[in-house]
Design an enzyme around this catalytic site. Structure first.
Site, PDB file in Angstrom:
ATOM      1  CE  LYS A 113      -0.012 -25.299   3.937  1.00  0.00           C
ATOM      2  NZ  LYS A 113       0.772 -24.520   4.917  1.00  0.00           N
ATOM      3  CB  SER A 150       1.170 -21.429   2.738  1.00  0.00           C
ATOM      4  OG  SER A 150       1.610 -22.280   3.784  1.00  0.00           O
ATOM      5  CB  SER A 208       2.076 -21.063   6.535  1.00  0.00           C
ATOM      6  OG  SER A 208       2.844 -20.342   5.609  1.00  0.00           O
TER       7      SER A 208
END
Length: 414
Positions: free
Chosen positions: A17, A92, A116
């Site tokens: 990420k 996210s 997320s």
């Protein structure tokens, strides 16, 4: 520990990420302020994955500074949903969700404050686990005593998510809240035996959140699945009054702590929602934080008591199906106006502040073919229990095996 053979592979390739620092590899946080930043050191989750034999192949896209559950930013643009390229991939960890379902990587790391890990798993028909706070240590971390934001795994199957958790979890002296349980316990084989469990089902957390009708309808069969697996299922939910105020207060405080200095130096380069979130943190007073802590304490006790009666809580991950990728966020849900951009994520963020582990597992599709995830919540620190339940549901339904096959719609460029 190394990744054994399986869907994740003997030496799993992984994309990290873009909120997790990777030494020698550009890490932008989705912000033009950090567009050319190359860290000198790895984040703890990256350290652990590399040590276990994972091969880093790149980074996954995020909203700017990870704020929000729609992955779009000024550096890399939007991440499209592989089931319909005119729709959002969530966030996210939206880039991770899209990469997983497309087969680009077998597992992916992510983080979760208000949903997320779970929201993009739901939007992309994959698995995302929000572990218990402290299960996966975080370092470096400006607020190491905070429990709202956690790191965790995403994968195409529940066993692969558990396997990845076995690598990520375990104590670390740099993290004051790290739980002592070794990660290796999550490498045990899942049995998926849920017979006799008392399961609560809540389509809207007792009216606390509006949920689109097509999401409710897609999840309706889940109740019958758990009953068929030998569970006692009843419609019930804990009292989550005050959870909204707790989340919004603690999140605003956390974001101001993390990015307040950035606002002072680069206000003109930040998105309006980012600026608004940080400024909300700056409005907080000591009494406001104290009031949030009192509500948080009361919420913990109510949820603890609820799980003395029930073993699991089932509810929607997201209140809506994947929405138009060109929108910043849904403006309404089932006719109810969303006043601020986090509002449509309540079904996930109200669970975040309980401190309970929560799993998003593929559960169905809307009539238009958009994925819908089921959220499985367990008692405090019972991460294994939600993995077992998710595995049982996954084997019974096999929804996650349905892969996208779409054409690029007019006006959307990859």
């Amino acid at each position: 520990m190394t990744f054994p053979c399986g869907d994740a592979g003997a030496s799993a390739s992984i994309a990290h990420k873009d909120l997790h620092d990777t030494a020698g590899i550009r890490t932008t946080y989705g912000s033009p302020v950090f567009a050319d930043r190359v860290p000198d050191a790895d984040h703890l989750v990256v350290e652990r994955l590399k040590r276990a034999g994972a091969i880093s192949v790149g980074k996954t896209n995020v909203p700017e500074l990870g704020m929000g559950s729609h992955t779009v930013n000024p550096v890399f643009g939007a991440t499209f949903n592989p089931y319909d390229l005119s729709r959002s991939a969530g966030g996210s960890s939206g880039g991770a969700g899209a990469a997983l379902v497309c087969g680009m990587v077998p597992v992916a790391d992510g983080s979760d404050t208000g949903g997320s890990l779970r929201n993009p798993a739901s939007f992309n028909n994959v698995v995302g686990l929000r572990p218990s706070p402290g299960r996966v240590p975080s370092w470096p971390d400006k607020a190491p005593w905070g429990q709202l934001s956690v790191k965790g795994p995403m994968a195409r199957t529940v066993p692969d998510a558990a396997l990845m958790l076995s690598v990520l979890a375990g104590p670390d002296p740099r993290s004051p809240l790290a739980l002592d349980t070794p990660g290796s316990v999550f490498g045990w084989p899942l049995r998926g035996d849920v017979r006799g469990l008392r399961v609560a089902w809540s389509p809207d957390l007792g009216g606390a959140v509006p949920v689109d009708a097509e999401v409710r309808e897609a999840l309706r069969p889940a109740v019958e699945v758990f009953a068929g697996l030998g569970c006692e299922v009843k419609e019930a939910c804990p009292d989550v009054s005050g959870a909204d105020e707790v989340f919004l207060t603690l999140r605003a405080w956390q974001m101001e702590l993390a990015y307040g200095e950035l606002l002072d130096r680069h206000r003109e380069s930040l998105a309006p929602d980012v600026v608004w979130t940080i400024e909300e943190g700056r409005k907080l007073s000591g009494p406001a934080l104290g009031a949030a802590e009192l509500r948080h304490a009361a919420l913990f006790q109510r949820v603890r008591t609820f799980f003395e009666t029930y073993d699991l809580l089932l509810l929607p991950v997201s209140q809506v199906a994947p929405f138009d990728v060109r929108l910043p966020c849904p403006s309404s849900v089932e006719g109810v106006a969303m006043e601020t951009y986090p509002d449509w994520m309540r079904s996930a963020y109200l669970v975040s502040v309980t401190g309970c582990p929560a799993l998003s597992v593929p559960a169905g599709f809307t009539p238009g073919g958009l994925p819908v995830g089921l959220q499985i919540v367990g008692p405090h620190r019972q991460d294994w229990a939600v993995l077992e339940a998710g595995y049982a549901f996954e084997r019974a339904t096999r929804v996650g095996e349905s892969r996208p096959a779409v054409a690029v719609p007019d006006g959307v460029r990859s």
